[in-house]
Design an enzyme around this catalytic site. Sequence first.
Site, mmCIF file in Angstrom:
data_model
loop_
_atom_site.group_PDB
_atom_site.id
_atom_site.type_symbol
_atom_site.label_atom_id
_atom_site.label_comp_id
_atom_site.label_asym_id
_atom_site.label_seq_id
_atom_site.Cartn_x
_atom_site.Cartn_y
_atom_site.Cartn_z
ATOM 1 N N TYR A 1 0.841 -1.206 0.000
ATOM 2 C CA TYR A 1 0.000 0.000 0.000
ATOM 3 C C TYR A 1 0.873 1.251 0.000
ATOM 4 O O TYR A 1 0.724 2.130 -0.851
ATOM 5 C CB TYR A 1 -0.905 -0.031 1.224
ATOM 6 C CG TYR A 1 -1.890 1.110 1.330
ATOM 7 C CD1 TYR A 1 -2.925 1.258 0.406
ATOM 8 C CD2 TYR A 1 -1.815 2.019 2.388
ATOM 9 C CE1 TYR A 1 -3.845 2.293 0.532
ATOM 10 C CE2 TYR A 1 -2.740 3.047 2.514
ATOM 11 C CZ TYR A 1 -3.753 3.176 1.586
ATOM 12 O OH TYR A 1 -4.670 4.202 1.702
ATOM 13 N N TYR B 1 3.925 13.192 -14.629
ATOM 14 C CA TYR B 1 2.945 13.585 -15.652
ATOM 15 C C TYR B 1 2.753 15.097 -15.666
ATOM 16 O O TYR B 1 2.524 15.701 -16.723
ATOM 17 C CB TYR B 1 1.611 12.863 -15.430
ATOM 18 C CG TYR B 1 1.486 11.601 -16.249
ATOM 19 C CD1 TYR B 1 2.193 10.455 -15.894
ATOM 20 C CD2 TYR B 1 0.691 11.549 -17.392
ATOM 21 C CE1 TYR B 1 2.101 9.302 -16.661
ATOM 22 C CE2 TYR B 1 0.585 10.401 -18.160
ATOM 23 C CZ TYR B 1 1.293 9.279 -17.786
ATOM 24 O OH TYR B 1 1.198 8.147 -18.554
HETATM 25 P P1 NAD Z 1 -12.664 1.826 -0.301
HETATM 26 O O1 NAD Z 1 -12.031 0.487 -0.377
HETATM 27 O O2 NAD Z 1 -14.016 1.936 0.294
HETATM 28 O O3 NAD Z 1 -12.725 2.518 -1.733
HETATM 29 C C1 NAD Z 1 -11.816 2.242 -2.757
HETATM 30 C C2 NAD Z 1 -12.605 1.930 -4.019
HETATM 31 O O4 NAD Z 1 -11.683 1.668 -5.092
HETATM 32 C C3 NAD Z 1 -13.486 0.678 -3.874
HETATM 33 O O5 NAD Z 1 -14.800 0.976 -4.262
HETATM 34 C C4 NAD Z 1 -12.823 -0.313 -4.803
HETATM 35 O O6 NAD Z 1 -13.730 -1.275 -5.315
HETATM 36 C C5 NAD Z 1 -12.203 0.576 -5.862
HETATM 37 N N1 NAD Z 1 -11.101 -0.056 -6.595
HETATM 38 C C6 NAD Z 1 -9.994 -0.650 -6.078
HETATM 39 N N2 NAD Z 1 -9.226 -1.147 -7.072
HETATM 40 C C7 NAD Z 1 -9.850 -0.843 -8.237
HETATM 41 C C8 NAD Z 1 -9.547 -1.082 -9.604
HETATM 42 N N3 NAD Z 1 -8.461 -1.773 -9.996
HETATM 43 N N4 NAD Z 1 -10.406 -0.609 -10.538
HETATM 44 C C9 NAD Z 1 -11.533 0.066 -10.182
HETATM 45 N N5 NAD Z 1 -11.855 0.322 -8.897
HETATM 46 C C10 NAD Z 1 -11.035 -0.126 -7.939
HETATM 47 O O7 NAD Z 1 -11.626 2.754 0.478
HETATM 48 P P2 NAD Z 1 -11.781 4.262 0.979
HETATM 49 O O8 NAD Z 1 -11.560 4.279 2.430
HETATM 50 O O9 NAD Z 1 -13.015 4.866 0.407
HETATM 51 O O10 NAD Z 1 -10.507 4.942 0.306
HETATM 52 C C11 NAD Z 1 -10.612 5.726 -0.885
HETATM 53 C C12 NAD Z 1 -9.238 6.264 -1.263
HETATM 54 O O11 NAD Z 1 -8.750 7.121 -0.227
HETATM 55 C C13 NAD Z 1 -8.186 5.179 -1.447
HETATM 56 O O12 NAD Z 1 -7.366 5.516 -2.531
HETATM 57 C C14 NAD Z 1 -7.416 5.210 -0.164
HETATM 58 O O13 NAD Z 1 -6.086 4.774 -0.338
HETATM 59 C C15 NAD Z 1 -7.470 6.684 0.206
HETATM 60 N N6 NAD Z 1 -7.334 6.872 1.660
HETATM 61 C C16 NAD Z 1 -8.377 6.567 2.497
HETATM 62 C C17 NAD Z 1 -8.208 6.731 3.874
HETATM 63 C C18 NAD Z 1 -9.326 6.437 4.845
HETATM 64 O O14 NAD Z 1 -9.127 6.600 6.057
HETATM 65 N N7 NAD Z 1 -10.511 6.054 4.397
HETATM 66 C C19 NAD Z 1 -6.988 7.162 4.376
HETATM 67 C C20 NAD Z 1 -5.950 7.433 3.492
HETATM 68 C C21 NAD Z 1 -6.150 7.291 2.123
#
Ligand code: NAD
Length: 320
Positions: A150, A164
Amino acid sequence: MKGRRAVVLGGAGFVGSHLCERLLKEGASRVVSVDNLITGRAENVAHLVGRPEFQDVRHDITEGPIQVEGPVDVVFNLASPASPIDYAQLPIETLRVGSIGTENGLELAVEKGARFLQASTSEVYGDPTVHPQREDYWGNVNPVGPRSCYDESKRYAEALCVAYARMKGVPVRIVRIFNTYGPRMRLNDGRVVPAFVSQALRGEDFTVFGDGMQTRSFCYVTDLVDGIYRLALSDVEGPVNVGNPREMTMLEFAEAVRAAAGGGGRIDFKPLPKDDPRQRRPDISRARELLGWEPRVPLEQGLRETIHYFRTLAGPTRTP
Ligand code: NAD
Ligand code: UDP
């Protein structure tokens, strides 16, 4: 965003679904969610399906170019497993979506002449030796540890965005998201908020890892989305932390959940996972100064909303 067109990669996830809602609320004329549901759920956006401005597309963004018809103004890349349990089970998918998936997203931005917002993470700081974390701290990441799939994919994604921007002129925005919680998290995603809330609601003991003295700072999802929204529309270059600076130990957090849920058992200490960061708190000076952003929803209020969601698991959620 009035009259603008957005693509949200990962739009059916926890944060992505709230972002889609916000974009529509701000008057976007088109919001396309692209998601393969690997960790997301169709129910998260079910209440938006049927609106003429909204499109719900099933596609794995690591599988070839992302095809979207018509003009696009902003591409938001939120696609990635995000919970430590999810990415431990999906390490290769996590690396692929951060690398190939992000590249495909950036190519879509090039094709459409769109700006690109990358959802990065406080995990780029690893187990931080500088506290609180400012954006100019380079981090302390184990490249071969259980969290590396990750952390390194997100670090690579940031590097790709910068390349980019430099080589292809894409206006990129990078948000470093700190622990966020709220309705539409999955009850069993293993993160501490759904874990403690479900334990409190069932009257079970709280599973605290390690001695419970490690800290996190929890941001309510609508505050995060507001930061993402402001950053996307801004001219701010370079990464920006978005998170709530109110820091607490996991023992304190268990007590906060107990108070908000009105129940819960004792503390059941479990082994600390390897490389679990000891401390985490965002320095949000950049977000404050450059975006005029700061969190508004106090933990107690955000927890009430989240507990309400988990109690009812009813469709569309209220936002405070
Ligand atoms: P989540 O898992 O609910 O959402 C991620 C989404 O990405 C999911 O719906 C998943 O199905 C989709 N996804 C993953 N791989 C994919 C692919 N190859 N093609 C298409 N879709 C794909 O997680 P979240 O908590 O909503 O996180 C959203 C973003 O924010 C992520 O990038 C995560 O790294 C970042 N983030 C979240 C947090 C947090 O506390 N929630 C903290 C830091 C970073
Ligand atoms: N944690 C815990 N009990 C749980 C789940 C997590 O004590 O049931 C701890 C975990 O070890 C970490 C913190 O809570 O120190 C936050 O974990 P989470 O998985 O929510 O996010 P992280 O910040 O580690 O990515």
